[in-house]
Write an enzyme that holds these catalytic residues in place. Sequence first.
Site, PDB file in Angstrom:
ATOM      1  N   ARG A 160     -28.763  94.456 114.910  1.00 49.94           N
ATOM      2  CA  ARG A 160     -29.496  93.974 116.095  1.00 49.94           C
ATOM      3  C   ARG A 160     -30.767  94.796 116.270  1.00 49.94           C
ATOM      4  NH1 ARG A 160     -24.288  92.476 117.295  1.00 49.94           N
ATOM      5  NH2 ARG A 160     -24.191  90.222 117.229  1.00 49.94           N
ATOM      6  N   ASP A 189     -25.772  90.205 110.236  1.00 50.68           N
ATOM      7  CA  ASP A 189     -25.455  89.439 111.449  1.00 50.68           C
ATOM      8  C   ASP A 189     -26.573  88.426 111.651  1.00 50.68           C
ATOM      9  OD1 ASP A 189     -24.547  88.643 114.109  1.00 50.68           O
ATOM     10  OD2 ASP A 189     -23.414  90.507 114.123  1.00 50.68           O
ATOM     11  N   HIS A 277     -21.737  84.458 112.718  1.00 53.02           N
ATOM     12  CA  HIS A 277     -22.759  85.515 112.826  1.00 53.02           C
ATOM     13  C   HIS A 277     -23.687  85.492 111.616  1.00 53.02           C
ATOM     14  CE1 HIS A 277     -21.462  87.845 116.415  1.00 53.02           C
ATOM     15  NE2 HIS A 277     -20.322  87.228 116.176  1.00 53.02           N
ATOM     16  N   ASP A 332     -15.235  87.258 113.236  1.00 54.72           N
ATOM     17  CA  ASP A 332     -15.176  87.054 114.688  1.00 54.72           C
ATOM     18  C   ASP A 332     -16.104  85.930 115.147  1.00 54.72           C
ATOM     19  OD1 ASP A 332     -17.264  88.765 113.817  1.00 54.72           O
ATOM     20  OD2 ASP A 332     -17.711  89.258 115.905  1.00 54.72           O
ATOM     21  N   GLU A 333     -15.740  85.358 116.282  1.00 54.68           N
ATOM     22  CA  GLU A 333     -16.594  84.467 117.068  1.00 54.68           C
ATOM     23  C   GLU A 333     -17.232  83.348 116.242  1.00 54.68           C
ATOM     24  OE1 GLU A 333     -18.148  87.360 120.594  1.00 54.68           O
ATOM     25  OE2 GLU A 333     -19.141  87.657 118.684  1.00 54.68           O
ATOM     26  N   TRP A 399     -10.372  94.012 118.888  1.00 52.52           N
ATOM     27  CA  TRP A 399     -11.523  94.309 119.766  1.00 52.52           C
ATOM     28  C   TRP A 399     -11.416  93.634 121.118  1.00 52.52           C
ATOM     29  CZ3 TRP A 399     -15.439  90.904 121.545  1.00 52.52           C
ATOM     30  CH2 TRP A 399     -15.426  89.627 121.001  1.00 52.52           C
ATOM     31  N   TYR A 424     -16.250 100.083 123.662  1.00 47.04           N
ATOM     32  CA  TYR A 424     -17.527  99.440 123.361  1.00 47.04           C
ATOM     33  C   TYR A 424     -18.637 100.279 123.994  1.00 47.04           C
ATOM     34  CZ  TYR A 424     -16.399  95.255 120.739  1.00 47.04           C
ATOM     35  OH  TYR A 424     -16.037  94.387 119.729  1.00 47.04           O
ATOM     36  N   PHE A 425     -19.308 101.022 123.147  1.00 48.87           N
ATOM     37  CA  PHE A 425     -20.277 101.978 123.664  1.00 48.87           C
ATOM     38  C   PHE A 425     -21.630 101.339 123.988  1.00 48.87           C
ATOM     39  CE2 PHE A 425     -18.237 106.110 121.822  1.00 48.87           C
ATOM     40  CZ  PHE A 425     -17.144 105.901 122.656  1.00 48.87           C
TER      41      PHE A 425
HETATM   42  C1  ACM Z   1     -17.174  91.570 118.344  1.00 45.75           C
HETATM   43  O1  ACM Z   1     -17.508  92.259 119.323  1.00 45.75           O
HETATM   44  N1  ACM Z   1     -17.574  90.303 118.255  1.00 45.75           N
HETATM   45  C2  ACM Z   1     -16.342  92.090 117.282  1.00 45.75           C
END
Ligand code: ACM
Length: 696
Positions: A160, A189, A277, A332-333, A399, A424-425
């Site tokens: 990111r 990503d 992603h 994920d997602e 997560w 999650y920082f």
């Molecule tokens: C995530 O936060 N999508 C692993």
Amino acid sequence: MKRLFLVLTTMLLVHNQVPAQSAPDCIIPKVESYSLSKGCFTLQPGSTFYIKTKTPEGAAAFEEYLAACPLGLVKAPGKKADVLFTIDDKQLKGKSQGAYQLSITPKGITVKAAGFEGAFYALQSLMQMRNASPDGALAACRIDDSPRFPYRGLMFDVVRHFHSKDFILKQLDLMALLKMNRLHMHLTDNEGWRIQLDCAPEMVKGGAFGSSKFFNTILSGLPRGFTREPAGYVSGTVYDDGTVYGGYYSKKDIQEIIDYAAARHIVIVPEIELPGHNAVLLHVHPEFYCQGGHKVDNVVCAGNEGVFDFFEKVLEEVMDLFPGTYIHIGGDEASKANWLLCPRCRERMAAEGLGDEFQLQSYIIRRIEAFINKHGKRLIGWDEILEGGLSEGATVMSWRGTKGGIESLRQHHDVIMTPNTYYYFDYGQDAPYKEPIAFNAYLPLKTVYGYDPEEEIRSSAGPGVDCSHLLGVQANLWSECIIEDGHYEYMLYPRAFAVAETGWSPAGSKDYAAFRAKAARLAEWIKEQGYHPFDLATEAGDRPEAGIPLPRISDSIKASWSIAGGAAEDASILVDGFRGGWNINDARAWKEARNKEMVVDIDLGSVKDIHYVGAEFVDYGTRRMFVPQDTEFSISEDGKVYTPLKVPQARLAAGRKHFQICTVGGPVSEKGRYLRLSFNSGPDKVRARIGEIMIN
Ligand code: ACM
Ligand code: ZN
């Protein structure tokens, strides 16, 4: 090493408050056990070391590290030395990998370990003790220490916003000091492809210099009512000063990171995201989109063999490059909407006998896993890889809270706990009004430290759950809102200290007050070394109003809410007499309304004189949460006929750009038993979050 221990002497002058002799209780992570004895040993530059070993493998690397380490130790000419390391596999039988025994007497220091990893960790303990002592006087003691979990990790999102190789090396020094042993690098990503590969040179050429419209918009302050655009890659974002945003690691950079990490007993876990992603991959390879002309998405086509060919060649090169066992494939997602519409994906489902889109995701993961296993490696994925079934050897990173971890353990998968609720920082660590923009709120050091994976799993799943497959813990630093290196470190430290202690120190040994004191001291010290930790001395803590009970107009007050005329649901937390705190994800204090007309009905139990009505809403652009501008309070004596009340709409305070809690309401002079609050949470994808409704 050269980075971390630059100026040992500077800090010695600064910490005149530390005791003359440092004891093992200054060490993070807390050691398993220690006992103190009489006297001390003074470790100084020029003190000698000797390594006695029957396992020469690793000796040269350890000696090199030792000789370069800022303790200033020099190799003894003979076997007599101030610091004697004895390393052979007969030592500390039955102890976990990385165990060591460290004895300090007035005559000298001895370290025993079965391997160089243990000796390395003993050295880190010595360095922390040395750093806490103004003149190098170390209390005579014996330390017996070993890690609780084999996996103690951090994840860096370098996509990111890109962070350079030198930045990564600098963090590896600190990870080593904290006895952390896995760095998971999120390398691909939607917003970039950060690893140069011979097999896919087009990816860094076309996908390493750009950014995401969405994150750019967040960072410049979301406009009210902003609705998210599809996650997309925008090639070649040019800044005002003419620079193009982005970056990637060359193969040489990657090798340097791997080697530097290995010398510190840290393994790099590379992540190549699939099947979601992948906006940047689809930008460079549009042929990997699903067919059918539907919505632009970031998920690759599961019916296209070219997609599998691409990932197999990428993973093959990645597996050659990274020596560690684990290869992370994301998982994920991944939205499955396009797969259901795409003729090729549907064909795949029919041919493979897959009943639904979740089985299609499972098909991808299993196929990639078989490929990875064939190369002698093991697959890790985010907890969505459980969807549709997962093969036995895969390891899950849980997560989304604890649920995925529990399910994985039930299915006997190895698990690494990395819950967004604690680790999650990218979440802010203090009162949001004083913090830089964060992707979510609020995760202070105390909450991070308070997390114990086993305890949390057992309290959710029952004491009978088998935790033998729980490998350890990892904190994740997503970088949507983090451009600057200093900001990145600020989000990491001292919270990473807490993760290190949870991963290493014995279960049930936590003491927050003691930890906070040593964390503040270590944070001060790393600041001296050029890091940028959050300053615990300025910690404001949770919202002060949240702990103070509000005056109660009635002991029998009840609330329910309904969405656009739907069934009423209990909403008693909105009238429980306590305002919500900074943690807007706490479902015991805040309720979320999405896309809908909301009605909250409150029954005071009997007719009352009412002098004030108000409701708290969160305004938090990063989360797309806005204060509704059409709130209406109304009042009724019989619960049938309601009269609107004249109270002002929310006014946002100036100067609190990213986060504020606003009160909608004001003084009234009314009589009634039933109160109604109606509001609209806003356009599509925008949400409202409401906390306490105050009536008196
Ligand atoms: C995530 O936060 N999508 C692993
Ligand atoms: Zn498709």
